[in-house]
Design an enzyme around this catalytic site. Structure first.
Site, short mmCIF file in Angstrom:
data_model
loop_
_atom_site.label_atom_id
_atom_site.label_comp_id
_atom_site.label_asym_id
_atom_site.label_seq_id
_atom_site.Cartn_x
_atom_site.Cartn_y
_atom_site.Cartn_z
N HIS A 1 -1.43 1.26 -4.42
CA HIS A 1 -1.87 2.64 -4.22
C HIS A 1 -1.01 3.62 -4.99
CE1 HIS A 1 -3.99 1.57 -0.15
NE2 HIS A 1 -4.65 1.16 -1.21
N GLN B 1 0.86 -1.20 0.00
CA GLN B 1 0.00 0.00 0.00
C GLN B 1 0.89 1.24 0.00
OE1 GLN B 1 -3.59 -0.48 2.90
NE2 GLN B 1 -1.94 -1.77 3.71
N GLY C 1 2.61 -4.24 9.13
CA GLY C 1 2.62 -2.80 9.34
C GLY C 1 1.46 -2.07 8.70
C1 BV8 Z 1 -11.82 2.07 -3.37
C2 BV8 Z 1 -2.74 7.25 -1.04
C3 BV8 Z 1 -13.56 1.49 -4.79
C4 BV8 Z 1 -1.31 7.24 -1.18
C5 BV8 Z 1 -4.22 5.82 0.17
C6 BV8 Z 1 -16.53 2.88 4.41
C7 BV8 Z 1 -16.23 1.61 4.84
C8 BV8 Z 1 -15.27 0.84 4.20
C9 BV8 Z 1 -14.59 1.35 3.10
C10 BV8 Z 1 -14.90 2.61 2.67
C11 BV8 Z 1 -15.85 3.39 3.32
N1 BV8 Z 1 -15.91 4.57 2.69
C12 BV8 Z 1 -15.03 4.57 1.66
C13 BV8 Z 1 -14.42 3.39 1.64
C14 BV8 Z 1 -13.40 2.94 0.69
C15 BV8 Z 1 -12.07 3.58 1.05
C16 BV8 Z 1 -11.68 3.24 2.45
O1 BV8 Z 1 -11.27 2.14 2.75
N2 BV8 Z 1 -11.82 4.24 3.34
C17 BV8 Z 1 -11.47 4.01 4.74
C18 BV8 Z 1 -10.70 5.20 5.27
C19 BV8 Z 1 -12.76 3.77 5.50
N3 BV8 Z 1 -11.12 2.99 0.13
C20 BV8 Z 1 -10.90 3.56 -1.06
O2 BV8 Z 1 -11.41 4.60 -1.41
C21 BV8 Z 1 -10.00 2.79 -2.00
N4 BV8 Z 1 -10.67 2.71 -3.27
O3 BV8 Z 1 -12.38 1.53 -2.46
O4 BV8 Z 1 -12.31 2.14 -4.62
C22 BV8 Z 1 -14.03 1.76 -6.12
C23 BV8 Z 1 -14.96 0.91 -6.61
C24 BV8 Z 1 -15.42 1.11 -7.87
C25 BV8 Z 1 -14.94 2.16 -8.62
C26 BV8 Z 1 -13.98 3.03 -8.11
C27 BV8 Z 1 -13.52 2.83 -6.84
C28 BV8 Z 1 -8.69 3.51 -2.26
C29 BV8 Z 1 -7.84 3.42 -1.04
C30 BV8 Z 1 -6.48 4.03 -1.34
C31 BV8 Z 1 -6.42 5.38 -0.74
N5 BV8 Z 1 -5.07 5.90 -0.81
N6 BV8 Z 1 -3.06 6.43 0.10
C32 BV8 Z 1 -0.68 7.96 -0.05
O5 BV8 Z 1 -1.01 9.13 0.18
O6 BV8 Z 1 0.14 7.31 0.56
S1 BV8 Z 1 -4.57 4.91 1.56
C33 BV8 Z 1 -3.47 5.27 2.80
O7 BV8 Z 1 -3.87 4.49 3.93
C34 BV8 Z 1 -2.07 4.81 2.51
O8 BV8 Z 1 -1.87 4.44 1.17
C35 BV8 Z 1 -1.88 3.60 3.34
O9 BV8 Z 1 -1.38 2.61 2.56
C36 BV8 Z 1 -3.25 3.26 3.73
C37 BV8 Z 1 -3.38 2.38 4.92
O10 BV8 Z 1 -2.64 2.93 5.95
P1 BV8 Z 1 -1.55 1.97 6.63
O11 BV8 Z 1 -0.53 1.60 5.62
O12 BV8 Z 1 -2.26 0.85 7.32
O13 BV8 Z 1 -0.91 2.97 7.65
P2 BV8 Z 1 -1.46 3.37 9.09
O14 BV8 Z 1 -0.73 4.58 9.54
O15 BV8 Z 1 -2.96 3.36 9.06
O16 BV8 Z 1 -1.03 2.13 10.00
C38 BV8 Z 1 0.35 1.86 10.21
C39 BV8 Z 1 0.40 0.54 10.95
O17 BV8 Z 1 1.77 0.17 11.11
C40 BV8 Z 1 -0.21 0.61 12.34
O18 BV8 Z 1 -1.03 -0.52 12.54
C41 BV8 Z 1 1.02 0.57 13.27
O19 BV8 Z 1 0.73 -0.12 14.48
C42 BV8 Z 1 2.00 -0.23 12.45
N7 BV8 Z 1 3.41 0.06 12.72
C43 BV8 Z 1 3.97 1.27 13.00
N8 BV8 Z 1 5.31 1.10 13.16
C44 BV8 Z 1 5.58 -0.21 12.95
C45 BV8 Z 1 4.38 -0.88 12.68
N9 BV8 Z 1 4.33 -2.20 12.45
C46 BV8 Z 1 5.48 -2.89 12.50
N10 BV8 Z 1 6.68 -2.31 12.76
C47 BV8 Z 1 6.76 -0.99 12.99
N11 BV8 Z 1 7.97 -0.44 13.26
#
Ligand code: BV8
Length: 230
Positions: free
Chosen positions: A106, A88, A172
């Site tokens: 992504h 991602q 992660g």
């Molecule tokens: C789509 C852009 C459909 C790039 C990103 C309601 C319910 C469910 C879903 C939805 C909803 N409303 C809308 C949706 C869909 C939506 C979605 O899921 N929304 C969420 C917020 C509810 N999804 C979308 O829109 C996706 N598209 O569904 O299209 C569609 C269908 C038909 C036609 C057209 C479309 C598109 C999703 C992509 C969005 N773009 N990023 C950028 O800017 O980087 S997403 C963004 O969040 C990042 O890309 C990242 O990849 C992603 C997830 O975040 P994480 O990687 O998990 O990072 P986070 O900080 O959250 O967590 C870090 C983790 O690491 C933590 O758990 C932490 O504990 C851990 N950690 C930290 N340090 C360490 C570690 N682990 C191990 N070691 C360490 N040292």
């Protein structure tokens, strides 16, 4: 032949100094998602969005892979089966560590996209709104990033990998964002063994057979040793 499918999120790049999204002080704390990671935000204020990705592109360019990225590259090169990384993340730390089969679902900071003709080219370090597309000439360059509401890339290929996975490892990622957060369910349906690596269980942690708590740079090398010694 055994197939290992790996999903990574921002947490694997945290120890390389790249901010995660949802930690306090993380990327989303400084900006609202809807302002910098949606097509509407880009249409409303293209300069804010382009500068947000310029800053991350520069940071990623200076970042080095950590032992977590290197462990996955070692796994790909020494495992006598198939290994694919679905990330991602939009940084290129998997590639810098030597991973070759990497799917950027992504998008990628190093790529630019033409909103008019969908041509892709290597992004300059600094992009500006209205940059011309080198192919069609339209002033329609944008970061080649999948924003919320946009379809992630290579989904058919990804679901094919999941349907044939023997092992699914998620590293992660907080399990907030779909469709990536739904991959563990797909892998389970395919009969894969599932394992999560995180500092704490993710929102979908209960769906995994095994959870390894700790920093990826610590937990991944140990896991790869286990897998390669089998
Ligand atoms: C789509 C852009 C459909 C790039 C990103 C309601 C319910 C469910 C879903 C939805 C909803 N409303 C809308 C949706 C869909 C939506 C979605 O899921 N929304 C969420 C917020 C509810 N999804 C979308 O829109 C996706 N598209 O569904 O299209 C569609 C269908 C038909 C036609 C057209 C479309 C598109 C999703 C992509 C969005 N773009 N990023 C950028 O800017 O980087 S997403 C963004 O969040 C990042 O890309 C990242 O990849 C992603 C997830 O975040 P994480 O990687 O998990 O990072 P986070 O900080 O959250 O967590 C870090 C983790 O690491 C933590 O758990 C932490 O504990 C851990 N950690 C930290 N340090 C360490 C570690 N682990 C191990 N070691 C360490 N040292």
């Amino acid at each position: 032949m055994q197939k290992i499918v790996i999903l990574t999120g921002a947490g694997i790049s945290a120890e390389s100094g790249l901010g995660t999204f949802r930690a306090e002080g993380g990327l989303w704390a400084q900006h609202r998602i809807e302002d910098v990671a949606t097509p509407e935000g880009f249409a409303r204020d293209p300069k804010l969005v382009v500068d947000f990705y310029n800053a991350r592109r520069a940071q990623a360019a200076d970042a080095e892979p950590n032992e977590g990225h290197r462990a996955l590259a070692r796994l790909e090169h020494h495992f006598d089966g198939d290994v694919v990384v679905i990330t991602q993340n939009v940084d290129d730390l998997h590639e810098k560590a030597g991973s070759q089969k990497v799917i950027h679902m992504h998008g990628a900071l190093k790529s630019a996209l033409c909103a008019a003709c969908e041509h892709r080219w290597p992004a300059p370090l600094v992009m500006a709104p209205g940059d011309a597309c080198p192919s069609c000439g339209a002033p329609a360059a944008r970061p080649d990033i999948v924003w919320f509401g946009e379809m992630p890339y290579d989904m058919d290929e990804i679901f094919d990998h999941l349907a044939n996975a023997d092992v699914f490892a998620s590293i992660g990622t907080s399990g907030n964002v779909y469709p990536a957060a739904g991959f563990v369910a797909e892998a389970r349906r395919a009969g894969a063994r599932t394992i999560e690596f995180n500092l704490e269980p993710s929102l979908v942690g209960s769906q995994f057979d095994d959870i390894r708590i700790g920093s990826a740079s610590q937990t991944l090398p140990l896991w790869v040793d286990e897998v390669l010694e089998r």
